[in-house]
Design a protein around this motif. Structure first.
Motif, short mmCIF file in Angstrom:
data_model
loop_
_atom_site.label_atom_id
_atom_site.label_comp_id
_atom_site.label_asym_id
_atom_site.label_seq_id
_atom_site.Cartn_x
_atom_site.Cartn_y
_atom_site.Cartn_z
N TRP A 1 9.83 10.29 6.36
CA TRP A 1 9.41 9.39 5.04
C TRP A 1 8.40 10.26 4.04
O TRP A 1 8.56 9.75 3.02
N GLN A 2 7.79 11.36 4.52
CA GLN A 2 7.01 12.05 3.56
C GLN A 2 8.00 13.00 2.60
O GLN A 2 7.65 12.93 1.33
N LYS A 3 9.12 13.31 3.11
CA LYS A 3 10.09 14.08 2.44
C LYS A 3 10.58 13.05 1.53
O LYS A 3 10.76 13.35 0.10
N GLN B 1 4.87 4.25 1.70
CA GLN B 1 3.44 4.29 2.10
C GLN B 1 3.06 3.42 3.28
O GLN B 1 2.30 3.94 4.03
N LEU C 1 4.20 4.75 6.69
CA LEU C 1 3.13 6.06 6.99
C LEU C 1 1.85 5.59 7.43
O LEU C 1 1.39 6.15 8.45
#
Length: 303
Positions: free
Chosen positions: A174-176, A192, A195
């Motif tokens: 998800w961050q990538k 977001q 996460l």
């Protein structure tokens, strides 16, 4: 469908499965209704389709448009374009098994685009109560072969990792993904939120199926105030976006008004009440219900 994981668990989905229900903002804008022009069927009398489409989609009966498209496809089952138009509408209407069929037909007739494969994966997962099964993963993988940046496929494959208990990998994915999204991408909210939920097991342990409900807001008391505020605001913004795209969601408006009240945002609560009333018409039963509900929370209309 083909082989897939047993879906016995779908009735009481795990925390990971619920992530989809509470997080995934369907990032397809409500279909450009103009496409229905290709599906006019002369055997159906009544007001010409063009006239109906000239109205605001919120005033047209979606059921009427869908019925028209279905009649057209019953007569012309080989019209891949027709299936392609109808599939995301079924997804939006939460008619998931119909969406699976429509996407499979579109892929069979017009080939597998990334959008069609990702849509098929989303329909399969949604039909299974949010479980990203082997069948769904296969469709998402096919989408990424065609378009490695496909947001929907990347998002759901990370949900699948979270469901398998591979939380660190899901968070990394998800961050990538967040790094590569356009600033105005409708997927930004969903990622977001995912996460935030991954970082807040106490909140994600048992979220209701319907998004940022009051219970979740209350469960979030255990987080640090900054994290809590950020998470709630992200969820509420996601709900607000969803309602802009699909304003005929009665429950959704009541959740939104309540969420703004819980956040202490009286102006936004009032604004949401006004938009809810406008979506259904000031004289509608729904408008009366919204007004009474808002009044019970201390919110009155601006007029």
């Amino acid at each position: 469908g083909g082989p897939g994981m047993g879906l016995g668990g779908a009735a009481a989905p795990s925390r990971g499965a619920r992530l989809i229900a509470s997080v995934a903002v369907l990032a397809v804008p409500l279909l450009s209704w103009g496409l229905y022009g290709v599906l006019g069927s002369p055997e159906l009398p009544s007001q010409p389709l063009a006239e109906r489409l000239a109205k605001n989609p919120a005033d047209s009966s979606v059921d009427e448009l869908v019925a028209r498209a279905e009649a057209h496809l019953a007569a012309n089952p080989q019209d891949g374009k027709g299936w392609d138009v109808l599939a995301p509408v079924y997804l939006r209407l939460q008619r998931y098994p119909d969406a699976v069929t429509a996407y499979r037909n579109a892929i069979r007739l017009d080939g597998g685009s990334a959008a069609r494969q990702a849509g098929l994966g989303e329909a399969i997962a949604s039909a299974a109560g949010g479980i990203v099964s082997a069948d769904a993963q296969e469709a998402f993988d096919a989408a990424l072969k065609l378009d490695p940046a496909n947001a929907k496929a990347n998002f759901y494959l990370a949900v699948g990792l979270a469901q398998e208990g591979r939380k660190a990998e899901a968070v990394a994915a998800w961050q990538k993904m967040l790094g590569g999204l356009a600033p105005d991408s409708p997927w930004r909210n969903a990622v977001q939120q995912a996460l935030a939920e991954a970082a807040a097991p106490a909140v994600a342990a048992n979220p209701p199926a319907n998004g940022p409900a009051a219970q979740q807001v209350e469960d979030a008391q255990q987080m640090s105030p900054q994290d809590r505020q950020a998470m709630i605001e992200t969820m509420v913004a996601g709900l607000d976006d969803k309602l802009k795209q699909n304003p005929r969601d009665e429950e959704g408006w009541m959740r939104l008004i309540r969420s703004y009240v819980v956040l202490g945002k009286a102006d936004q609560a009032r604004d949401a009440l006004g938009r809810a009333v406008a979506a259904f018409g000031a004289d509608s039963e729904q408008a009366k219900k919204f007004t009474a509900f808002a009044a019970s929370l201390g919110v009155t209309a601006t007029e």
